[in-house]
Design an enzyme around this catalytic site. Sequence first.
Site, PDB file in Angstrom:
ATOM      1  N   SER A  58       0.816  -1.210   0.000  1.00 46.68           N
ATOM      2  CA  SER A  58       0.000   0.000   0.000  1.00 46.68           C
ATOM      3  C   SER A  58       0.850   1.262   0.000  1.00 46.68           C
ATOM      4  CB  SER A  58      -0.896  -0.003   1.249  1.00 46.68           C
ATOM      5  OG  SER A  58      -1.517   1.254   1.443  1.00 46.68           O
ATOM      6  N   GLU A  89       0.187   3.676   1.703  1.00 50.43           N
ATOM      7  CA  GLU A  89       0.210   4.152   3.090  1.00 50.43           C
ATOM      8  C   GLU A  89       1.540   3.834   3.774  1.00 50.43           C
ATOM      9  OE1 GLU A  89      -2.015   5.806   5.073  1.00 50.43           O
ATOM     10  OE2 GLU A  89      -3.459   6.120   3.460  1.00 50.43           O
ATOM     11  N   TYR A 101      -1.948   0.695  10.356  1.00 48.39           N
ATOM     12  CA  TYR A 101      -2.218   0.035   9.077  1.00 48.39           C
ATOM     13  C   TYR A 101      -0.969   0.069   8.193  1.00 48.39           C
ATOM     14  CZ  TYR A 101      -4.056  -0.562   4.328  1.00 48.39           C
ATOM     15  OH  TYR A 101      -4.267  -0.976   3.032  1.00 48.39           O
TER      16      TYR A 101
END
Length: 345
Positions: free
Chosen positions: A136, A138, A160
């Site tokens: 990801s 992120e 996360y």
Amino acid sequence: MSKRALITGITGQDGSYLAEHLLDQGYQVWGLCRGQANPRKDRIAKLIPELSFVDGDLMDQGSLVSAVDLVQPDEVYNLGAISFVPMSWQQPELVTEVNGTGVLRMLEAVRMVSGLTKSSGGGPPRGQIRFYQASSSEMYGKVAESPQRETTSFHPRSPYGVAKAFGHYITQNYRESYGMYGVSGILFNHESPRRGAEFVTRKISLAVSQIKLGLMDKLHLGNLDAERDWGFAGDYVRAMHLMLQQEQPGDYVVGTGAMHRVRDAARIAFEHIGLDWQEHVVVDPGLVRPAEVETLCADSGNARRELGWEPEVDFEQLMRMMVESDLRQASRERDYRQLLATGSW
């Protein structure tokens, strides 16, 4: 003989689009589901009736080994995750177990069924199970450079993102330690009409459809200036498949390279139904993340050059697509409620 693919996270947005794509390519597709009574399994089975299912849980090593051994896949796509970032502050241990350690368990299942013990030093053996990990953007978090590429350092700003970074690195480690054909797709934000209602783009499209029909008046959002590189999920699953078709495994950044603010998403969605977004959007400080990721933008040059991948749906098309889908669904539900109320069948 057709290839076999096993997809974790089959009931999610990406899993459903990937399953459709692989079926179109002539694959036999199996979806990992936690429990046969899973209501989301029923929904995906109605959407894609050609799917097969196998029991398994990313928190249960034995079930994953059994699933991989039963299916005997050519390719495993590990898309299973708790994907709503704000939840990772509320339940960080659970998110870490699923999004981080769950990747390790899946890799171990593939390694054990493949019989891999150590790296041969000569590249992945022919006929080995190929493994895709859904990494990801992120992971970049507090970005060190922009746009972000495969070599950009990670500084995740949420539990996360930290868990996803572990999954990314452990996939890389198994590739180097055991000669496994393991790759990670560092996917930037990708949306669709199948996106969960908790994600900001879908939250906007759902609210716009309700406001258009007079069922609500205000939409509450957090940081309107947060910028993301948003694309269409249907485009991104093509990149996942292409990564596993290369002679040698490698990790790729996948994104459009175009940034948009949350306020842009709201403006486009409201303009599509002829309304001024500023008259309906309310900024709610309670919806702002504890540690915000302000700017994410992909440099997907390697994916474009080496995989031949290109996105086909731009951001404005994406937001209009989502509004139209939610408006159709909201209209059907409204009409059904009216029929129930009047008894006019």
